[in-house]
Design a protein around this motif. Structure first.
Motif, short mmCIF file in Angstrom:
data_model
loop_
_atom_site.label_atom_id
_atom_site.label_comp_id
_atom_site.label_asym_id
_atom_site.label_seq_id
_atom_site.Cartn_x
_atom_site.Cartn_y
_atom_site.Cartn_z
N ILE A 109 0.84 -1.20 0.00
CA ILE A 109 0.00 0.00 0.00
C ILE A 109 0.87 1.26 0.00
N ALA A 110 1.68 1.43 1.05
CA ALA A 110 2.54 2.62 1.14
C ALA A 110 3.48 2.71 -0.06
N GLY A 111 3.87 1.54 -0.57
CA GLY A 111 4.81 1.50 -1.70
C GLY A 111 4.23 2.05 -2.99
N LYS A 112 2.90 2.12 -3.07
CA LYS A 112 2.29 2.60 -4.31
C LYS A 112 2.10 4.12 -4.34
N LYS A 122 3.68 12.38 -13.36
CA LYS A 122 4.67 13.38 -13.75
C LYS A 122 5.74 12.82 -14.68
N ALA A 123 6.33 11.67 -14.31
CA ALA A 123 7.44 11.14 -15.12
C ALA A 123 6.93 10.38 -16.33
N PHE A 124 5.87 9.61 -16.17
CA PHE A 124 5.39 8.78 -17.26
C PHE A 124 4.18 9.37 -17.97
N GLU A 125 3.69 10.49 -17.47
CA GLU A 125 2.59 11.22 -18.11
C GLU A 125 1.38 10.33 -18.39
N ILE A 126 1.06 9.48 -17.40
CA ILE A 126 -0.15 8.65 -17.51
C ILE A 126 -1.10 9.15 -16.45
N ASP A 127 -2.37 9.31 -16.82
CA ASP A 127 -3.37 9.81 -15.86
C ASP A 127 -3.72 8.77 -14.82
N VAL A 128 -3.77 9.21 -13.57
CA VAL A 128 -4.20 8.31 -12.50
C VAL A 128 -5.59 8.75 -12.06
N PRO A 129 -6.61 7.88 -12.20
CA PRO A 129 -7.96 8.28 -11.80
C PRO A 129 -8.03 8.68 -10.33
N LYS A 130 -8.75 9.77 -10.06
CA LYS A 130 -8.83 10.31 -8.69
C LYS A 130 -9.32 9.26 -7.70
N GLU A 131 -10.31 8.45 -8.13
CA GLU A 131 -10.87 7.46 -7.19
C GLU A 131 -9.80 6.47 -6.77
N ARG A 132 -8.90 6.15 -7.72
CA ARG A 132 -7.82 5.19 -7.42
C ARG A 132 -6.91 5.76 -6.33
N MET A 133 -6.54 7.03 -6.51
CA MET A 133 -5.65 7.69 -5.55
C MET A 133 -6.32 7.83 -4.19
N ASP A 134 -7.58 8.26 -4.20
CA ASP A 134 -8.32 8.44 -2.95
C ASP A 134 -8.44 7.12 -2.20
N SER A 135 -8.75 6.08 -2.94
CA SER A 135 -8.92 4.75 -2.32
C SER A 135 -7.59 4.27 -1.72
N LEU A 136 -6.49 4.56 -2.42
CA LEU A 136 -5.18 4.16 -1.91
C LEU A 136 -4.84 4.90 -0.61
N LEU A 137 -5.20 6.18 -0.56
CA LEU A 137 -4.92 6.98 0.64
C LEU A 137 -5.73 6.46 1.84
N VAL A 138 -6.93 5.99 1.56
CA VAL A 138 -7.75 5.40 2.63
C VAL A 138 -7.08 4.11 3.12
N ASP A 139 -6.61 3.30 2.18
CA ASP A 139 -5.91 2.06 2.54
C ASP A 139 -4.66 2.36 3.36
N LEU A 140 -3.97 3.44 2.99
CA LEU A 140 -2.75 3.82 3.72
C LEU A 140 -3.08 4.12 5.18
N GLU A 141 -4.17 4.84 5.39
CA GLU A 141 -4.59 5.14 6.77
C GLU A 141 -4.83 3.84 7.53
N GLY A 142 -5.48 2.90 6.87
CA GLY A 142 -5.74 1.59 7.49
C GLY A 142 -4.45 0.88 7.87
N SER A 143 -3.48 0.90 6.96
CA SER A 143 -2.19 0.24 7.22
C SER A 143 -1.48 0.86 8.41
N LEU A 144 -1.45 2.20 8.41
CA LEU A 144 -0.73 2.90 9.48
C LEU A 144 -1.40 2.67 10.83
#
Lengths: 241, 228
Positions: A109-112, A122-144
């Protein structure tokens, strides 16, 4: 022939191996593998690690991958102080318990975060869907939270009174999101205090030196070979999106 | 004085890592008590079990009050604490490191990729009463295929077992994951003779304890193949 350790310090498991070897004065040859330049795909490195990942070691004819295995191997082979990998069966079991859980519970989780928030857009110029990022941040909170409540609790370190391989493997993953501006320590005083203790035990100079890379992640992303970018894009899409 | 089975393990036999623990205990004749935790009935979410393991997962081991989670940690603890043959978790650093290398790699490859196929083909359709999502399943099968190629290419290159000439904890953990999709009637080793031979060797080495642990899975397999 000296021990060869193949590393790219942008990688969290490489940092834990690097810190451990330096801290314990284990003599080794630092073999730099620049992942973004595709150096892991060389024929020579393929002979060291079939999976073409870092970290990897070559100790005479013996080759080994997976940071967890490398760390415990080095601890045994070089007779490092007991607290790193305690001989006491139950304390050692606590270390194993964390090292096992962390693959999916923390690293996965944290690694992503650095990838999805910074490297991929930024480096690969590929769009990351907002929901994906938001969901990952929620998972990060869970891990911590799981880390603090199950593994740390009210102890100074994961295995008890002293620092062990578990804390080392944990800290490099927990630090990684900082490279993307995600301050995991901001509202977590317990976690922050643990980080300070770990940094003090490792030694601030070594700790900061090993982590320099993540603070330069944005700069580094600008130096990626354009041709390398095209090779990596499909792999990255497959791995993260 | 009655024999006190101080070692307790909390298991659900449908869980791959639970089976690995069960097989290890029985094969090595380690006295223990099994406490069943039926995941499908939510028994891992009871207040009592949550107190034991806040992560609400199985397996859990309790040895005279010492609570331990994570199958790797449990197996390594038991291999060291009880008088089991050394080949399970060798003491020599290079040989032990090979087992540790596998158990680490296993977490990111065999375990998630084999489990995903079972989850998609059996668990999800059962819970949602919807048909299997074919495109997702195809992608999962491709990913599993790549992983099995890696398993064979790296760990079975010139040796009969994953970490050398003898069975280790690595083979035990791997085989239980590889068996799981059978619950949906799928043998993921079909067409992979090298891996099939390895699986036979592991089963032979484990004798009765292997089939005993897999009873529930075999029943599930029968149910799903009888539907075809």
């Amino acid at each position: 022939m000296p021990l060869e350790i193949y590393l790219d310090l942008i990688s969290q498991p490489c940092r834990s191996v690097y810190i451990f070897a330096k801290k314990n004065n284990i003599p080794f040859e630092f073999k730099k593998i620049l992942l973004f330049k595709g150096e892991q795909y060389s024929e020579e490195f393929g002979k060291v690690n079939y999976f073409r990942k870092v970290p990897a070691i070559k100790d005479g004819d013996f080759t080994l991958s997976e940071s967890i295995a490398i760390l415990t191997y080095l601890a045994e082979k070089y007779g490092t102080p007991d607290h790193w990998y305690p001989a006491d069966l139950q304390t050692r079991a606590r270390v194993h318990e964390y090292l096992s859980w962390q693959h999916s519970g923390m690293r996965g989780i944290a690694g992503k975060i650095l990838w999805l928030k910074l490297m991929i857009p930024k480096a690969f110029e590929i769009d990351v869907p907002k929901e994906r990022m938001d969901s990952l941040l929620v998972d990060l909170e869970g891990s911590l939270t799981a880390f603090e409540e199950k593994f740390l609790q009210d102890k100074p370190f994961i295995a008890g009174q002293k620092i062990s391989l578990a804390d080392l493997v944990a800290i490099v993953e927990i630090m990684q999101p900082l490279g993307a501006g995600v301050n995991v320590f901001e509202v977590r005083p317990k976690l922050s205090a643990w980080k300070d203790r770990v940094r003090a035990e490792i030694g601030p100079a070594l700790f900061d030196e090993a982590h320099q890379m993540i603070f330069n992640a944005e700069e580094m992303s600008k130096t990626i070979d354009p041709s390398a970018k095209e090779i990596f894009k499909p792999k990255i899409k497959k791995m993260f999106l | 004085m009655a024999a006190k089975k101080a070692l307790e393990v909390y298991l659900d036999m449908l869980s791959q890592p639970c089976r690995a623990v069960h097989i290890f205990l029985n094969h090595n004749k380690i006295p223990h008590t099994v406490k069943t935790v039926a995941l499908r009935k939510g028994e891992n979410r009871t207040a009592e079990f949550t107190k034991l393991n806040p992560m609400q997962k199985v397996p859990v081991m309790v040895d005279n009050g010492f609570v331990l989670t994570e199958s790797d940690a449990i197996l390594k603890y038991m291999a060291t604490n009880y008088h089991v043959p050394e080949h399970w978790y060798p003491r020599q650093p290079e040989r032990r490191a090979k087992v540790d290398e596998y158990t680490a790699w296993h977490h990111n490859y065999i375990r998630p990729h084999a489990a995903k196929v079972f989850i998609m083909e059996v668990l999800v359709p059962h819970m949602t009463r919807q048909p299997v999502e074919q495109p997702k399943l195809q992608r999962a099968l491709e990913q599993l295929g790549d992983t099995l190629d890696k398993l064979e290419g790296m760990f079975l290159k010139r040796q009969p077992f994953l970490c050398g000439d003898d069975i280790t904890l690595a083979d035990l953990l791997a085989v239980c994951e590889i068996m799981q999709p059978l619950g949906g009637g799928r043998d993921i080793l079909k067409g992979r003779p090298k891996l099939e031979s390895w699986r036979s060797r592991v089963k032979s080495a484990l004798r009765g304890s292997f089939d005993e642990a897999h009873q529930i899975l075999y029943q599930l397999q029968d149910k799903s193949t009888s539907k075809l």
